[in-house]
Design a protein around this motif. Structure first.
Motif, PDB file in Angstrom:
ATOM      1  N   THR A 333       0.810  -1.218   0.000  1.00 39.15           N
ATOM      2  CA  THR A 333       0.000   0.000   0.000  1.00 39.15           C
ATOM      3  C   THR A 333       0.846   1.273   0.000  1.00 39.15           C
ATOM      4  O   THR A 333       1.814   1.407   0.748  1.00 39.15           O
ATOM      5  N   ILE A 334       0.441   2.220  -0.881  1.00 40.90           N
ATOM      6  CA  ILE A 334       1.075   3.537  -0.993  1.00 40.90           C
ATOM      7  C   ILE A 334       0.214   4.557  -0.256  1.00 40.90           C
ATOM      8  O   ILE A 334      -1.011   4.437  -0.199  1.00 40.90           O
ATOM      9  N   ILE A 335       0.842   5.593   0.314  1.00 38.49           N
ATOM     10  CA  ILE A 335       0.107   6.661   0.976  1.00 38.49           C
ATOM     11  C   ILE A 335      -0.342   7.697  -0.052  1.00 38.49           C
ATOM     12  O   ILE A 335       0.455   8.158  -0.882  1.00 38.49           O
ATOM     13  N   PHE A 341      -2.587  16.332   2.290  1.00 37.62           N
ATOM     14  CA  PHE A 341      -3.458  16.256   3.467  1.00 37.62           C
ATOM     15  C   PHE A 341      -4.261  14.962   3.539  1.00 37.62           C
ATOM     16  O   PHE A 341      -4.766  14.613   4.612  1.00 37.62           O
ATOM     17  N   CYS A 342      -4.410  14.223   2.459  1.00 40.56           N
ATOM     18  CA  CYS A 342      -5.304  13.067   2.469  1.00 40.56           C
ATOM     19  C   CYS A 342      -4.790  11.941   3.368  1.00 40.56           C
ATOM     20  O   CYS A 342      -5.426  11.547   4.329  1.00 40.56           O
ATOM     21  N   LYS A 343      -3.603  11.414   3.021  1.00 41.69           N
ATOM     22  CA  LYS A 343      -2.951  10.338   3.775  1.00 41.69           C
ATOM     23  C   LYS A 343      -3.786   9.044   3.803  1.00 41.69           C
ATOM     24  O   LYS A 343      -3.661   8.238   4.725  1.00 41.69           O
ATOM     25  N   GLY A 344      -4.647   8.882   2.797  1.00 36.71           N
ATOM     26  CA  GLY A 344      -5.386   7.626   2.680  1.00 36.71           C
ATOM     27  C   GLY A 344      -4.514   6.526   2.105  1.00 36.71           C
ATOM     28  O   GLY A 344      -3.318   6.733   1.814  1.00 36.71           O
ATOM     29  N   ASN A 345      -5.084   5.354   1.917  1.00 38.57           N
ATOM     30  CA  ASN A 345      -4.346   4.200   1.399  1.00 38.57           C
ATOM     31  C   ASN A 345      -4.624   4.005  -0.092  1.00 38.57           C
ATOM     32  O   ASN A 345      -5.777   3.833  -0.494  1.00 38.57           O
ATOM     33  N   LEU A 346      -3.568   4.042  -0.889  1.00 38.40           N
ATOM     34  CA  LEU A 346      -3.678   3.772  -2.326  1.00 38.40           C
ATOM     35  C   LEU A 346      -3.386   2.301  -2.575  1.00 38.40           C
ATOM     36  O   LEU A 346      -2.309   1.799  -2.231  1.00 38.40           O
ATOM     37  N   THR A 347      -4.357   1.594  -3.167  1.00 36.30           N
ATOM     38  CA  THR A 347      -4.168   0.194  -3.538  1.00 36.30           C
ATOM     39  C   THR A 347      -4.707  -0.022  -4.946  1.00 36.30           C
ATOM     40  O   THR A 347      -5.520   0.765  -5.441  1.00 36.30           O
ATOM     41  N   SER A 348      -4.280  -1.088  -5.571  1.00 35.40           N
ATOM     42  CA  SER A 348      -4.716  -1.380  -6.943  1.00 35.40           C
ATOM     43  C   SER A 348      -6.193  -1.744  -6.972  1.00 35.40           C
ATOM     44  O   SER A 348      -6.689  -2.480  -6.126  1.00 35.40           O
ATOM     45  N   LYS A 349      -6.915  -1.204  -7.981  1.00 34.56           N
ATOM     46  CA  LYS A 349      -8.318  -1.585  -8.163  1.00 34.56           C
ATOM     47  C   LYS A 349      -8.437  -3.069  -8.470  1.00 34.56           C
ATOM     48  O   LYS A 349      -9.366  -3.733  -8.028  1.00 34.56           O
ATOM     49  N   ASN A 350      -7.485  -3.568  -9.246  1.00 36.34           N
ATOM     50  CA  ASN A 350      -7.465  -4.990  -9.603  1.00 36.34           C
ATOM     51  C   ASN A 350      -6.021  -5.474  -9.545  1.00 36.34           C
ATOM     52  O   ASN A 350      -5.282  -5.370 -10.516  1.00 36.34           O
ATOM     53  N   PRO A 351      -5.580  -6.000  -8.401  1.00 33.91           N
ATOM     54  CA  PRO A 351      -4.168  -6.388  -8.248  1.00 33.91           C
ATOM     55  C   PRO A 351      -3.726  -7.500  -9.201  1.00 33.91           C
ATOM     56  O   PRO A 351      -2.521  -7.704  -9.378  1.00 33.91           O
ATOM     57  N   LEU A 352      -4.671  -8.216  -9.819  1.00 33.69           N
ATOM     58  CA  LEU A 352      -4.293  -9.266 -10.764  1.00 33.69           C
ATOM     59  C   LEU A 352      -3.995  -8.707 -12.156  1.00 33.69           C
ATOM     60  O   LEU A 352      -3.567  -9.440 -13.039  1.00 33.69           O
ATOM     61  N   ASP A 353      -4.224  -7.390 -12.328  1.00 32.03           N
ATOM     62  CA  ASP A 353      -3.953  -6.722 -13.600  1.00 32.03           C
ATOM     63  C   ASP A 353      -2.912  -5.643 -13.346  1.00 32.03           C
ATOM     64  O   ASP A 353      -3.200  -4.628 -12.707  1.00 32.03           O
ATOM     65  N   ILE A 354      -1.687  -5.853 -13.822  1.00 31.10           N
ATOM     66  CA  ILE A 354      -0.608  -4.905 -13.514  1.00 31.10           C
ATOM     67  C   ILE A 354      -0.825  -3.548 -14.187  1.00 31.10           C
ATOM     68  O   ILE A 354      -0.157  -2.574 -13.844  1.00 31.10           O
ATOM     69  N   PRO A 364     -11.202  10.748  -3.808  1.00 28.37           N
ATOM     70  CA  PRO A 364     -11.408  10.257  -5.189  1.00 28.37           C
ATOM     71  C   PRO A 364     -10.123  10.058  -5.993  1.00 28.37           C
ATOM     72  O   PRO A 364     -10.179   9.675  -7.163  1.00 28.37           O
ATOM     73  N   ASN A 365      -8.980  10.321  -5.417  1.00 21.95           N
ATOM     74  CA  ASN A 365      -7.718  10.275  -6.153  1.00 21.95           C
ATOM     75  C   ASN A 365      -7.430   8.874  -6.700  1.00 21.95           C
ATOM     76  O   ASN A 365      -7.659   7.851  -6.040  1.00 21.95           O
ATOM     77  N   THR A 366      -6.914   8.815  -7.922  1.00 20.70           N
ATOM     78  CA  THR A 366      -6.421   7.572  -8.518  1.00 20.70           C
ATOM     79  C   THR A 366      -5.016   7.828  -9.061  1.00 20.70           C
ATOM     80  O   THR A 366      -4.603   8.972  -9.258  1.00 20.70           O
ATOM     81  N   ALA A 367      -4.289   6.755  -9.284  1.00 21.31           N
ATOM     82  CA  ALA A 367      -2.931   6.865  -9.830  1.00 21.31           C
ATOM     83  C   ALA A 367      -2.710   5.745 -10.836  1.00 21.31           C
ATOM     84  O   ALA A 367      -3.137   4.609 -10.619  1.00 21.31           O
ATOM     85  N   MET A 368      -2.053   6.080 -11.926  1.00 16.38           N
ATOM     86  CA  MET A 368      -1.730   5.075 -12.927  1.00 16.38           C
ATOM     87  C   MET A 368      -0.529   4.248 -12.455  1.00 16.38           C
ATOM     88  O   MET A 368       0.301   4.730 -11.676  1.00 16.38           O
TER      89      MET A 368
END
Length: 534
Positions: A333-335, A341-354, A364-368
């Motif tokens: 997990t990435i911060i 200010f968010c400091k939420g947990n960033l995780t993959s929407k589908n970890p089986l798809d790289i 609502p933040n997402t990251a590629m």
């Protein structure tokens, strides 16, 4: 294969008859439950016929897994499932590190130019001591081939160690047809390793070296395509064996069929001849798949998936890989740092798809995934630098930087923490008795955090048993020091002392099946000799 000379103590149904005399039997074979006997004497008589069928597993095949093993009966913890000699045993493949051509022990780089050479093929050896090595005869067959290029290669010091194990495999077609045919049943995945791929060019170097220096001189009909296939079989199916002073690659006719799972249910050990013993790490139900782990348990899901796809050519969809939080550990997990200010947990929407996006659990933040890769690459550099010449200050500084971007349980932080707990209590100026109360508490917290993670990602102590044992040993030392500091509070002090004993006992138990001479075995002996509370 596994031999059963003991009968189950459980009664069987009346429709089971003795395999020898046909009367109602009182016990089934404890190993396979396939046959029953009226007495131990009749079991011994029948063993000659039964031994080849006395197994607790069966080979199955499907389009997804290919050949794999399932339990054909319930298997109890620590039961031996398979005992097997290797089809092929050679130096680690692929590697460029020098080895003694006779006994396969590691050689220092400087040793590859000294006068200790095989008298026939002129490849480096470790000296007279390898005459008595248990692997001394492992070199006999390829020596007859390597001798053809002996003078040229010795003169130029052009020893290509990557060719040794493929050569062992290739020679089986001339020396042992049964083993050769068995080897050729394994998948090579040449559809992924063809012309244009990076691995194709690497294997071409092996082909050219073997053909130009040896095979053409013997007039052996060994095509480059066949060498590519053999190397593919080694890459995909071989097991890495680590024994004292040696890293080996081995292929086994049955064990190498075992499928991958990031939460495996079997463990194994090797003897000094490379023979493998496979054990049930827990109770295994009838029809359950038998599995080992092909990749690094201390990598995050993204790294494990990339490694498996690039080297074994499949995608893992196990319970750990399928969960974005890796079973609640947040090991990948990435911060989220949106506007700091968010400091939420960033995780993959589908970890089986790289290629899947990552999403925050708080905003609502997402990251590629390429952004995730950039973060991890940069922070991996921080970790590597800190571990080059580790000190408590440099490691704590690196860990502090990581926590700005990564969950506290992230795998990049793990090796730093593991090194820290061994410096706290042992480094100059930081002996246990010298630690402040806050630093002693820090060590206790680090040990508990890491063991929490390991207990989830390796609950059966199969892949990370040494890590777990070290953490528990260091925890017990910190507990003893804490108990001593609060000795006036007898109840609390006794509680910590009792926990220290329990933790130490666990640390020793985790290593109890380590092969003699292995790093785990040496660690076990050190812990036993330093033990003064059990």
């Amino acid at each position: 294969m596994m031999k059963s000379d003991q009968m189950s103590s459980k009664n069987v149904k009346t429709n089971f008859n003795c395999a020898i005399c046909g009367i109602t039997a009182i016990s089934k074979c404890a190993a396979c439950s396939l046959v029953a006997y009226c007495s131990k004497e009749h079991q011994k008589i029948h063993w000659i016929k039964h031994k080849n069928k006395c197994v607790s597993y069966e080979v199955q095949t499907n389009s997804n897994l290919g050949r794999h093993l399932i339990a054909k009966r319930a298997i109890n913890p620590f039961d031996v499932i398979i005992k097997e000699e290797p089809l092929v045993l050679g130096s680690k493949f692929p590697t460029t590190e020098p080895v003694c051509i006779k006994c396969l022990r590691h050689l220092k780089r400087s040793h590859s130019t000294i006068e200790s050479l095989c008298e026939q093929c002129l490849w480096p050896v470790c000296g007279a001591e390898c005459i008595t090595s248990i692997n001394a005869n492992i070199h006999d067959e390829e020596c007859k081939v390597l001798v053809l290029g002996a003078e040229k290669i010795a003169k130029t010091n052009n020893y290509m160690y990557n060719v040794l194990t493929p050569l062992k495999c290739i020679l089986l077609q001339f020396t042992d047809k049964i083993k050769w045919n068995c080897l050729m049943e394994f998948p090579s995945h040449m559809e992924h390793r063809g012309l244009g791929s990076e691995v194709y060019e690497e294997i071409n170097l092996i082909c050219d070296y073997l053909n130009q220096n040896f095979l053409k001189k013997l007039d052996l009909k060994v095509s480059s395509d066949l060498i590519h296939k053999v190397c593919g079989i080694l890459d995909v199916n071989s097991l890495d064996i680590q024994v004292p002073e040696m890293e080996l690659s081995a292929i086994y006719s049955t064990v190498s069929i075992l499928e991958h799972n990031c939460l495996p249910n079997i463990s194994f050990s090797y003897d000094k001849f490379g023979c493998i013993s496979v054990y049930a790490a827990r109770k295994i139900a009838k029809n359950e798949h038998l599995s080992i782990m092909y990749t690094n348990a201390l990598w995050g899901t993204r790294e494990r998936q990339v490694h498996l796809m690039s080297t074994k050519y499949f995608k893992c969809s196990c319970k750990r890989c399928s969960d974005p939080t890796e079973l609640g550990t947040n090991f990948s997990t990435i911060i989220c740092n949106v506007k700091d200010f968010c400091k939420g947990n960033l995780t993959s929407k589908n970890p089986l798809d790289i290629s899947s996006e990552w999403e925050c659990d708080r905003c609502p933040n997402t990251a590629m995934p390429d952004k995730i890769d950039t973060i991890l690459t940069n922070l991996n550099g921080v970790v590597e630098k800190a571990l080059q010449n580790p000190s408590i200050n440099s490691l704590e500084k690196a860990l502090s930087k990581l926590t700005n971007y990564l969950h506290p349980n992230h795998y990049l932080s793990f090796n730093i923490k593991h090194t820290l707990i061994q410096l706290y209590g042992h480094a100059m100026g930081y002996k246990h008795s010298m630690l402040t109360d806050s630093l002693l508490k820090r060590k206790l917290e680090l040990c508990r955090e890491m063991f929490f993670i390991l207990n989830i990602i390796d609950p059966l102590y199969i892949r990370l048993n040494i890590y777990s044992s070290v953490i528990l040993y260091e925890l017990h030392l910190a507990l003893l020091e804490s108990a001593a500091r609060i000795s006036k509070n007898k109840a609390e002090s006794k509680g910590m002392h009792d926990e220290a004993k329990e933790v130490l006992s666990k640390a020793l138990d985790i290593l109890k099946n380590e092969s003699e001479g292995s790093s785990g075995y040496k660690l076990l002996q050190a812990y036993k000799s330093n033990n003064n509370i059990l």
